[in-house]
Design a protein around this motif. Structure first.
Motif, mmCIF file in Angstrom:
data_model
loop_
_atom_site.group_PDB
_atom_site.id
_atom_site.type_symbol
_atom_site.label_atom_id
_atom_site.label_comp_id
_atom_site.label_asym_id
_atom_site.label_seq_id
_atom_site.Cartn_x
_atom_site.Cartn_y
_atom_site.Cartn_z
ATOM 1 N N GLU A 29 0.836 -1.206 0.000
ATOM 2 C CA GLU A 29 0.000 0.000 0.000
ATOM 3 C C GLU A 29 0.870 1.255 0.000
ATOM 4 N N GLN A 58 3.835 1.474 -1.260
ATOM 5 C CA GLN A 58 4.419 1.546 -2.602
ATOM 6 C C GLN A 58 3.405 2.135 -3.590
ATOM 7 N N ARG A 59 2.147 1.673 -3.521
ATOM 8 C CA ARG A 59 1.105 2.211 -4.408
ATOM 9 C C ARG A 59 0.881 3.697 -4.146
ATOM 10 N N GLU A 60 0.890 4.079 -2.875
ATOM 11 C CA GLU A 60 0.698 5.484 -2.518
ATOM 12 C C GLU A 60 1.850 6.335 -3.049
ATOM 13 N N GLU A 89 3.666 5.674 -5.662
ATOM 14 C CA GLU A 89 3.496 5.738 -7.119
ATOM 15 C C GLU A 89 2.407 6.729 -7.498
ATOM 16 N N ARG A 90 1.304 6.761 -6.752
ATOM 17 C CA ARG A 90 0.217 7.702 -7.016
ATOM 18 C C ARG A 90 0.694 9.135 -6.817
#
Length: 163
Positions: A132, A134-136, A138-139
């Motif tokens: 999560e 990592q996704r944040e 990237e966003r």
């Protein structure tokens, strides 16, 4: 010549020195169904017969040191795990060998499986948290042009002059 089983239990609490499993490897050890059964057993919802097929993998991972120091067991718990998981003893055989009543053996076994369930749950939560994060990241990079340019190390000339 000494007994290898006794040596494994008494030396270093039953754990040999090898690289511990990563959180991903712990998850790879068990299927989603295995994890549900393990959690159910840890919550006293199912009998130990439901998870006995997981014991060889658990015992092998523990006694080869692949669980690292995360799963700490008493000598009695180590003996139970070795007997049930590696030697494939029945509860009756274990009762005679340890000279303990079955209910005490099962209580110690349940405690060690609760420890294992907690370790696996924490590893999975850590994986989810890292994914999560990592996704944040990237966003944030995707929606922030300044961060994109910092990330790529490329600077672009302005289209218009500031004068």
């Amino acid at each position: 010549s000494s007994d290898p089983a006794s040596d494994a239990i008494t030396s270093n609490g039953g754990v040999s020195e090898t690289a511990p499993l990563s959180d991903g490897e712990i998850s790879a050890l068990f299927s989603a169904y295995d994890l549900r059964r393990l959690e159910s057993y840890a919550k006293n919802l199912v009998d130990y017969h439901v998870i006995v097929d997981l014991l060889p993998a658990v015992a092998t991972a523990h006694f080869t040191g692949r669980l690292g120091s995360r799963l700490t067991l008493s000598l009695a718990q180590s003996a139970i795990l070795m007997s049930l998981g590696l030697q494939r003893c029945t509860l009756d055989e274990l009762e005679r060998a340890l000279q303990l009543p079955a209910n005490q053996i099962l209580a110690l076994f349940n405690k060690l499986m609760r420890k294992l369930a907690r370790i696996v749950r924490e590893a999975r939560e850590a994986q989810l948290f890292a994914a999560e994060r990592q996704r944040e990241a990237e966003r944030t990079t995707k929606h922030d042009p300044a961060a994109q340019h910092e990330e790529s190390g490329v600077m672009r000339a302005l289209d218009k002059s500031l004068d």
